[in-house]
Design a protein around this motif. Structure first.
Motif, short mmCIF file in Angstrom:
data_model
loop_
_atom_site.label_atom_id
_atom_site.label_comp_id
_atom_site.label_asym_id
_atom_site.label_seq_id
_atom_site.Cartn_x
_atom_site.Cartn_y
_atom_site.Cartn_z
N ALA A 6 53.53 57.98 43.75
CA ALA A 6 53.70 56.57 44.11
C ALA A 6 54.90 56.47 45.05
CB ALA A 6 53.96 55.74 42.85
N ILE A 7 54.66 55.91 46.23
CA ILE A 7 55.74 55.78 47.21
C ILE A 7 55.91 54.30 47.55
CG2 ILE A 7 56.59 56.47 49.49
CD1 ILE A 7 55.01 58.99 49.27
N ASP A 8 57.03 53.75 47.21
CA ASP A 8 57.30 52.35 47.52
C ASP A 8 58.52 52.24 48.41
OD1 ASP A 8 55.22 50.98 46.02
OD2 ASP A 8 56.18 51.82 44.25
N GLY A 9 58.63 51.08 49.06
CA GLY A 9 59.81 50.85 49.90
C GLY A 9 59.56 49.71 50.86
N GLN A 87 45.43 36.18 42.97
CA GLN A 87 44.03 36.62 42.95
C GLN A 87 43.79 37.77 43.93
OE1 GLN A 87 42.48 32.57 43.47
NE2 GLN A 87 41.20 32.98 41.70
N ILE A 88 44.50 37.68 45.06
CA ILE A 88 44.40 38.78 46.04
C ILE A 88 45.02 40.04 45.44
CG2 ILE A 88 45.34 39.62 48.26
CD1 ILE A 88 43.09 37.71 48.79
N ARG A 89 46.16 39.91 44.78
CA ARG A 89 46.82 41.08 44.20
C ARG A 89 45.94 41.73 43.14
NH1 ARG A 89 51.41 41.90 46.66
NH2 ARG A 89 51.37 43.97 45.76
N VAL A 118 53.55 48.59 39.30
CA VAL A 118 52.40 47.83 38.78
C VAL A 118 51.09 48.61 38.84
CG1 VAL A 118 50.99 45.74 39.13
CG2 VAL A 118 53.48 45.63 39.40
N VAL A 119 50.79 49.20 39.99
CA VAL A 119 49.46 49.79 40.17
C VAL A 119 49.31 51.08 39.35
CG1 VAL A 119 47.69 50.45 41.86
CG2 VAL A 119 49.43 48.77 42.50
N ASP A 171 56.88 36.16 43.28
CA ASP A 171 56.82 36.11 41.82
C ASP A 171 56.08 37.30 41.23
OD1 ASP A 171 58.19 33.77 41.82
OD2 ASP A 171 56.40 32.49 41.82
N ILE A 172 54.99 37.70 41.90
CA ILE A 172 54.15 38.77 41.33
C ILE A 172 54.39 40.07 42.06
CG2 ILE A 172 51.78 39.42 40.71
CD1 ILE A 172 51.25 36.34 41.35
N ALA A 173 54.59 41.13 41.28
CA ALA A 173 54.76 42.49 41.81
C ALA A 173 55.73 42.55 42.99
CB ALA A 173 53.39 43.06 42.19
#
Ligand code: DC
Length: 206
Positions: A6-9, A87-89, A118-119, A171-173
């Motif tokens: 998992a690579i976030d940034g 809903q998109i998320r 999250v994912v 708010d989400i993720a």
């Protein structure tokens, strides 16, 4: 534990380039999740229609559309706006998990904003790639200048700043990291140096 790196940034931190090079190095499958958001943003279809698409349908669109348009800052902001919608998320979450389930016998590298939070919170390796805002804006400016000579550095800087704020404060993720991540700051690193750090972290966990 899932066989996911998992690579976030934040935007323009180098995470996409690194994710691609990591996948090449280890022969892992790669998914650019930002591109999924960018395609959905560009398609501009109602949710009911999007729900009929599989992740592979969406990936196919990336070959159909102009890459410069999809990768433009304008479409990046559109994607970031859309990414606030719960809903998109939820739809994107399902698509990303379907992709990994399809490749369940292989390792996958996914880069985005919420992959390790999250994912795939159970990813065997989580990397948070970052760099200071000015460095990221300069890199983006150099890239975009190759395709649009009228582009202005100040506009790019402002767009990335706005996208950072939106991705961090939603708010989400929202984009964030915790101590389950390995932090890699590429501000003073070349891509080769950063790649070396990523490879040694991943190798130590395999
Ligand atoms: O990684 P990128 O710049 O191509 O992503 C474009 C936008 O998509 C980003 O500003 C926010 C959204 N995004 C997201 O919310 N979650 C992801 N996993 C990937 C991208």
């Amino acid at each position: 534990m899932s066989s996911v790196v998992a690579i976030d940034g934040p935007a323009c931190s180098g995470k996409g380039t690194l994710a691609r090079k990591i996948a090449e190095h280890f022969q892992f499958i790669y998914l650019d999740t930002g591109m999924l958001y960018r395609i959905i943003a560009y398609l501009n279809k109602p949710l009911e229609e999007l729900c009929n698409l599989s992740v592979f349908d969406v990936i196919k669109f990336s070959q159909k559309f102009n890459n410069n348009v999809l990768r433009s800052e304008e479409n990046g902001i559109r994607a970031s706006n859309l990414a606030k919608d719960p809903q998109i998320r939820e739809l994107m979450l399902k698509m990303q998990r379907d992709f990994v389930n399809y490749h369940s016998k292989e390792f996958c590298v996914l880069d985005g904003r919420d992959i390790g939070t999250v994912v795939f919170p159970d990813a065997f390796c989580k990397l948070f790639i970052t760099a200071d805002l000015e460095t990221r804006a300069k890199r983006r400016f150099q890239d975009l200048k190759k395709v649009n000579e009228h582009i202005k550095y100040n506009d790019i800087f402002a767009d990335i700043k706005r996208r950072d704020e939106q991705d961090i404060k939603r708010d989400i993720a929202p984009l964030h990291y915790d101590n389950s991540y390995h932090l890699i700051d590429t501000t003073k690193q070349s891509i080769e140096e950063a790649l070396g750090c990523c490879i040694s972290v991943i190798s130590s966990l395999l």
